[in-house]
Design an enzyme around this catalytic site. Structure first.
Site, PDB file in Angstrom:
ATOM      1  N   ASP A  88      61.930  28.222  80.591  1.00  0.00           N
ATOM      2  CA  ASP A  88      63.325  28.419  81.486  1.00  0.00           C
ATOM      3  C   ASP A  88      63.386  27.511  82.459  1.00  0.00           C
ATOM      4  O   ASP A  88      62.563  27.494  83.357  1.00  0.00           O
ATOM      5  CB  ASP A  88      63.219  29.947  82.085  1.00  0.00           C
ATOM      6  N   LYS A 118      64.981  26.145  78.133  1.00  0.00           N
ATOM      7  CA  LYS A 118      66.023  27.103  78.002  1.00  0.00           C
ATOM      8  C   LYS A 118      67.044  26.896  78.994  1.00  0.00           C
ATOM      9  O   LYS A 118      66.290  26.605  80.358  1.00  0.00           O
ATOM     10  CB  LYS A 118      65.597  28.659  78.001  1.00  0.00           C
ATOM     11  N   GLU A 120      70.692  28.179  81.069  1.00  0.00           N
ATOM     12  CA  GLU A 120      71.766  29.338  81.168  1.00  0.00           C
ATOM     13  C   GLU A 120      72.928  28.433  81.250  1.00  0.00           C
ATOM     14  O   GLU A 120      73.213  27.536  81.673  1.00  0.00           O
ATOM     15  CB  GLU A 120      71.436  30.009  82.191  1.00  0.00           C
ATOM     16  N   GLU A 187      72.916  37.236  75.594  1.00  0.00           N
ATOM     17  CA  GLU A 187      72.532  38.354  76.456  1.00  0.00           C
ATOM     18  C   GLU A 187      73.590  39.149  77.053  1.00  0.00           C
ATOM     19  O   GLU A 187      74.629  38.934  77.332  1.00  0.00           O
ATOM     20  CB  GLU A 187      71.696  37.901  77.835  1.00  0.00           C
TER      21      GLU A 187
HETATM   22  O1  KIV Z   1      64.337  35.084  82.074  1.00  0.00           O
HETATM   23  C1  KIV Z   1      64.259  35.818  80.894  1.00  0.00           C
HETATM   24  O2  KIV Z   1      63.566  36.750  80.859  1.00  0.00           O
HETATM   25  C2  KIV Z   1      65.219  35.497  80.035  1.00  0.00           C
HETATM   26  C3  KIV Z   1      65.302  36.509  79.000  1.00  0.00           C
HETATM   27  C4  KIV Z   1      66.180  37.688  79.541  1.00  0.00           C
HETATM   28  C5  KIV Z   1      66.023  35.928  77.736  1.00  0.00           C
HETATM   29  O3  KIV Z   1      66.207  34.631  80.273  1.00  0.00           O
END
Ligand code: KIV
Length: 271
Positions: A88, A118, A120, A187
């Site tokens: 992330d 990932k 957002e 989400e």
């Molecule tokens: O940070 C996280 O755990 C996420 C998930 C909720 C998809 O982004």
């Protein structure tokens, strides 16, 4: 002897699961948990910035930094041999410029060994996603409830309930897919919206609180394992174990044994 080679999951392979195979994903922040998830056959392991809350004790995901996320990603990568590890990108690590986003995403791939990152956000992040993908970095999109925007969203609310919301979700989905995301996390959207977005998407949707129609599902491992207090477990999570209770019981037994002088026994010592 089983001569079948284990599948090593890449972003392209995960993307190819659309309409073929449901995709199982979970978060992990350490090598031991990642190894167990990988052995269980998970397609994708996300080093989610939710670790700021679950592991580091913060109230939300905003304090996660590049340094923290690189540290945990490298640990997870050491525990995994088959699943795709996705990092992330933390708050403000990809917002300042395309150059900043590429440099930081590159660190996850080059230094920590992740297979994808990932990001957002929907239409507003499409340019960033396109830039990373065109430079060889696979991107997992994330739309709907995006916790890094908690202050503008006004709380952890279900998305897709009114007409404006529905339009925004559809536009965001189209934008991140057009930019080249190999899959998209949905989400906290209504089940109807989860099904509709999954039908519209040419790449897999990975749901968390988005209903059963999504192409895959992801849960935060602390929720799934029962390490989150029951009252703080989101409605969309299923607790597959009660490791919080089991851990508390084990710690209490050990603590009592030490205090009473019942541990260690002679069998735990060396002659
Ligand atoms: O940070 C996280 O755990 C996420 C998930 C909720 C998809 O982004």
């Amino acid at each position: 002897m089983n001569t079948k080679k284990p599948t090593v999951w890449t972003a392209a392979r995960v993307s190819g699961c659309k309409n073929r195979e449901k995709i199982a994903c979970v978060t992990a922040a350490d090598a031991a948990t990642a190894r167990l998830a990988d052995d269980a056959g998970m397609h994708l392991i996300l080093v989610g910035d939710s670790l700021a809350m679950t592991v580091l004790g913060y109230a939300n995901t905003l304090p996660a930094t590049m340094r923290t996320m690189l540290h945990h990603t490298a640990a997870v990568v050491r525990g995994v041999s088959q699943a795709l590890v996705v990092s992330d990108m933390p708050f403000l690590s990809y917002h300042l410029s395309l150059e900043q986003a590429l440099r930081n995403a590159g660190r996850f791939i080059q230094k920590a060994g992740a297979g994808a990152v990932k990001i957002e956000g929907g239409a507003a992040r499409a340019g960033t996603i396109r830039h990373l993908v065109s430079n060889g970095i696979p991107v997992l999109g994330h739309i709907g409830l995006t916790p890094q925007s908690i202050h503008t969203l006004g709380g952890y609310k279900v998305q897709g309930r009114d007409t404006a919301d529905v339009k925004k979700l559809k536009d965001d989905l189209a934008a991140v897919i057009d930019a080249g995301a190999f899959a998209v996390v949905l989400e906290c959207v209504t089940q109807t919206m989860g099904a509709e977005l999954t039908r519209l998407a040419g790449v897999p949707t990975i749901g968390i609180g988005a209903g059963p129609a999504c192409d895959g599902q992801i849960l935060v491992s602390h929720d799934l394992l029962g390490l989150t207090p029951p009252e703080a477990t989101p409605r969309f999570a299923r607790r597959y174990a009660e490791l919080g209770q089991a851990t508390a019981k084990a710690f209490t037994a050990y603590c009592n044994d030490v205090r009473r002088g019942d541990f260690p026994g002679t069998e735990h010592g060396y002659d």
